[in-house]
Design a protein around this motif. Structure first.
Motif, PDB file in Angstrom:
ATOM      1  N   THR A   4      -3.783   0.000  -8.789  1.00 46.65           N
ATOM      2  CA  THR A   4      -3.707   1.462  -8.922  1.00 46.65           C
ATOM      3  C   THR A   4      -3.772   1.798 -10.416  1.00 46.65           C
ATOM      4  OG1 THR A   4      -1.317   1.518  -9.145  1.00 46.65           O
ATOM      5  CG2 THR A   4      -2.178   1.632  -6.904  1.00 46.65           C
ATOM      6  N   ALA A  43       0.830  -1.218   0.000  1.00 48.40           N
ATOM      7  CA  ALA A  43       0.000   0.000   0.000  1.00 48.40           C
ATOM      8  C   ALA A  43       0.855   1.255   0.000  1.00 48.40           C
ATOM      9  CB  ALA A  43      -0.917   0.007   1.228  1.00 48.40           C
ATOM     10  N   ARG A  62      -1.999   2.926 -13.739  1.00 48.76           N
ATOM     11  CA  ARG A  62      -0.614   2.972 -14.227  1.00 48.76           C
ATOM     12  C   ARG A  62      -0.587   3.236 -15.724  1.00 48.76           C
ATOM     13  NH1 ARG A  62       0.354  -1.892 -11.781  1.00 48.76           N
ATOM     14  NH2 ARG A  62       0.821  -2.781 -13.806  1.00 48.76           N
ATOM     15  N   SER A  94       2.463   5.783  -8.431  1.00 55.01           N
ATOM     16  CA  SER A  94       1.440   6.062  -9.444  1.00 55.01           C
ATOM     17  C   SER A  94       1.133   7.566  -9.476  1.00 55.01           C
ATOM     18  CB  SER A  94       0.182   5.241  -9.124  1.00 55.01           C
ATOM     19  OG  SER A  94      -0.945   5.774  -9.748  1.00 55.01           O
ATOM     20  N   GLU A 138       3.361   1.565  -4.308  1.00 54.76           N
ATOM     21  CA  GLU A 138       2.832   1.650  -5.667  1.00 54.76           C
ATOM     22  C   GLU A 138       1.862   2.835  -5.818  1.00 54.76           C
ATOM     23  OE1 GLU A 138       0.211  -1.121  -7.306  1.00 54.76           O
ATOM     24  OE2 GLU A 138       0.923  -0.600  -9.308  1.00 54.76           O
ATOM     25  N   THR A 139       1.137   3.137  -4.740  1.00 55.15           N
ATOM     26  CA  THR A 139       0.210   4.271  -4.749  1.00 55.15           C
ATOM     27  C   THR A 139       0.948   5.595  -4.969  1.00 55.15           C
ATOM     28  OG1 THR A 139       0.467   4.159  -2.362  1.00 55.15           O
ATOM     29  CG2 THR A 139      -1.599   3.306  -3.260  1.00 55.15           C
ATOM     30  N   CYS A 185      -6.837   6.595   4.692  1.00 56.79           N
ATOM     31  CA  CYS A 185      -5.451   6.130   4.575  1.00 56.79           C
ATOM     32  C   CYS A 185      -4.599   6.598   5.763  1.00 56.79           C
ATOM     33  CB  CYS A 185      -4.857   6.685   3.284  1.00 56.79           C
ATOM     34  SG  CYS A 185      -3.141   6.226   3.046  1.00 56.79           S
ATOM     35  N   TRP A 228     -12.292   8.238  -9.088  1.00 55.81           N
ATOM     36  CA  TRP A 228     -12.109   8.664 -10.484  1.00 55.81           C
ATOM     37  C   TRP A 228     -13.348   9.410 -10.986  1.00 55.81           C
ATOM     38  CZ3 TRP A 228      -8.561   8.486 -14.510  1.00 55.81           C
ATOM     39  CH2 TRP A 228      -9.058   8.584 -15.810  1.00 55.81           C
ATOM     40  N   TYR A 277      -6.087  11.526 -11.261  1.00 55.02           N
ATOM     41  CA  TYR A 277      -5.591  10.142 -11.371  1.00 55.02           C
ATOM     42  C   TYR A 277      -5.521   9.517  -9.977  1.00 55.02           C
ATOM     43  CZ  TYR A 277      -3.911  11.790 -15.918  1.00 55.02           C
ATOM     44  OH  TYR A 277      -3.822  12.322 -17.179  1.00 55.02           O
ATOM     45  N   PRO A 291      -4.860   7.085  -7.423  1.00 60.43           N
ATOM     46  CA  PRO A 291      -4.280   5.732  -7.529  1.00 60.43           C
ATOM     47  C   PRO A 291      -5.269   4.666  -7.057  1.00 60.43           C
ATOM     48  CG  PRO A 291      -2.679   7.259  -6.618  1.00 60.43           C
ATOM     49  CD  PRO A 291      -3.970   8.009  -6.683  1.00 60.43           C
ATOM     50  N   ALA A 292      -5.948   4.924  -5.918  1.00 60.50           N
ATOM     51  CA  ALA A 292      -6.979   3.981  -5.457  1.00 60.50           C
ATOM     52  C   ALA A 292      -8.286   4.427  -6.126  1.00 60.50           C
ATOM     53  CB  ALA A 292      -7.091   4.037  -3.939  1.00 60.50           C
ATOM     54  N   TRP A 293      -8.512   3.926  -7.333  1.00 63.94           N
ATOM     55  CA  TRP A 293      -9.599   4.470  -8.170  1.00 63.94           C
ATOM     56  C   TRP A 293     -10.950   3.851  -7.847  1.00 63.94           C
ATOM     57  CZ3 TRP A 293     -11.949   0.893 -11.413  1.00 63.94           C
ATOM     58  CH2 TRP A 293     -11.264  -0.327 -11.540  1.00 63.94           C
TER      59      TRP A 293
END
Ligand code: HEM
Length: 431
Positions: free
Chosen positions: A417, A245, A419, A252, A248-249, A379, A338, A306, A308-310
């Motif tokens: 996420t 968690a 990308r 992105s 990568e978030t 988060c 999103w 954008y 990341p957690a869409w």
């Protein structure tokens, strides 16, 4: 719904956005069970995640599949054990820890700064760099480890594992995990690589090495069985959760920020000027962050366009009243930042990249803004992520220019996420 399977697999963002544009803020999908809704009105989403938090669970396909990698860690767990574990990890994310995040971020950028200062202009995959930098920040800030040498391998394992999880979630006929299909084998070996990295950290601590009061120590001290022994599998689940968690978030978000900055060179120049003015010549410190106003606005705006957690899902544990609708118990609720973050009721020019809309504005209080979620499950790494992202943008923009090698538009690939499907190829040169 059968006819929707293809569009969902091809481009789930477009499928959700089209559904919303056609049918509005509360949509029930024609699925017999569970009753499944797409909720997109900013106040409805807030009411589900904030007021309705006590009557919902994370036992949804999205989180159950993610749990094949992260186990019962903070992101996927229900209460118990969620509340207790959140209390245990919270001190690692207090404001006082953010100075360390600035230091670790600057250190993680070090090798790249050296390389780009000494080489001529070169073409690189900036997405890959952002993944490796953000992994190293998690490793050093939270795990007291240096993963620089195997960063590329671990970021690859993370992506392979998460892509496999998403492929399972989107395949109504996904084979059971024990079947040695190519997909299952990939998932297993990627998860094993993440486990091995986390195991090495725990073994070091067990040998009494590198004790430093960080997240690992908090978990080892806080997650004990009744007989006082360390609950190693619970600690493992949390560490893999934070590994996955926590990098990568952020990567992105940063990759899309660089993409938008390359498309808007005027904003990139303004950002560079701010960084040159606000950052002392040497190391940045936490006190510099409040002066990096445009950098923060670029991060906020990127997270709007954008996220990341869409997608965020919940299962309702009780019948829930939502404006004029009554959603039954056991319903599945799908919410997509999103969509909500492009809702014309609350955003002017919703599809445009306009970071100045956030200058002097606290994004956190904005209606229809939830890149980090809302309510009690918000988060835990939000300030960590924002601090890291602002420092990465400013420190790099201060010295370097990143130009796209291909001027074409990039459509995000919606995995766990968002990308760029082929990475982000840029030419890096000194300003
Ligand atoms: C730009 C970066 C990030 C974004 C967009 C992001 C987004 C989110 C979102 C939307 C949630 C809530 C999910 C839900 O309600 O179902 C969440 C939860 C979580 N995030 Fe992040 N996150 C980011 C960075 C981080 C970082 C840096 C860490 C750790 C170092 C982290 C650790 C977690 C954890 C452990 C949870 C679960 C919290 C709980 O349920 O108590 N995240 N994140």
């Amino acid at each position: 719904m059968l006819s929707a399977i293809r569009p969902i697999r091809r481009n789930p963002l477009e499928f959700l956005a089209t559904t919303w544009r056609r049918h509005g803020d509360v949509v029930q999908f024609p699925i017999p069970r569970p009753a499944t809704y797409l909720i997109s009105g900013p106040s409805d989403v807030r009411s589900i995640l904030v007021s309705g938090a006590k009557t919902q669970s994370k036992r949804t396909l999205q989180y159950d599949n993610l749990a094949t990698v992260t186990g019962n860690g903070l992101l996927t767990a229900d209460d118990p054990p969620w509340r207790e574990h959140r209390r245990v990890v919270q001190p690692a994310f207090h404001h006082g820890e953010l100075a360390g995040v600035v230091d670790h971020t600057f250190e993680a950028l070090g090798p790249w700064l050296t390389r780009w200062r000494n080489a001529g202009p070169e073409v690189i995959d900036l997405d890959e760099v952002m993944m490796e930098v953000s992994l190293q920040v998690v490793a050093s800030a939270l795990f007291g480890s240096d993963w620089q040498a195997n960063a590329a391998g671990l970021t690859k394992s993370t992506i392979v594992a998460l892509d496999a999880v998403v492929a399972r979630a989107r395949n109504p006929l996904a084979p059971p995990l024990w079947l040695p299909t190519p997909g299952n084998r990939r998932l297993k070996s990627a998860t094993a690589a993440l486990d091995a990295a986390v195991d090495a950290v725990l073994d070091e601590r067990a040998r009494g090495q590198a004790v430093q009061g960080d997240l690992v120590d908090l978990l080892i001290a806080g997650l004990r069985r009744e007989n006082g022994s360390v609950d190693r599998s619970a600690v493992r689940d949390e560490l893999v959760t934070f590994l996955v968690a926590g990098h990568e978030t952020v990567a992105s978000a940063l990759t899309w920020a660089w993409y938008q900055l390359a498309k808007h060179p005027d904003v990139a120049d303004e950002l560079a000027a701010e960084a040159q003015q606000s950052l002392a010549d040497g190391r940045p410190g936490l006190s510099d962050v409040s002066g990096l106003i445009l950098s923060r606005a670029v991060v906020d705006e990127t997270l709007r366009l954008y996220p990341p957690a869409w997608v965020i899902t919940r299962k309702l544990t009780q019948e829930t009243q939502l404006a004029d609708y009554c959603l039954p118990a056991a319903a599945l609720v799908i919410m997509s930042p999103w969509i909500v973050q492009r809702h014309a009721d609350v955003w002017s020019q919703p599809d445009a990249f306009r970071p100045h809309r956030f200058v002097g504005v606290d994004a956190r209080g904005q209606a229809g803004y939830l890149p980090f979620g809302l309510g009690p499950r918000i988060c835990v790494g939000r300030d960590f992520a924002l601090t890291e992202a602002v420092i990465v943008l400013s420190v790099l923009a201060r010295e370097f220019r990143f130009e796209l090698t291909d001027a074409g538009a990039i459509t995000p690939l919606a995995s766990v996420t968002l990308r760029p499907p082929e990475g982000l190829a840029v030419r890096v040169s000194r300003r």
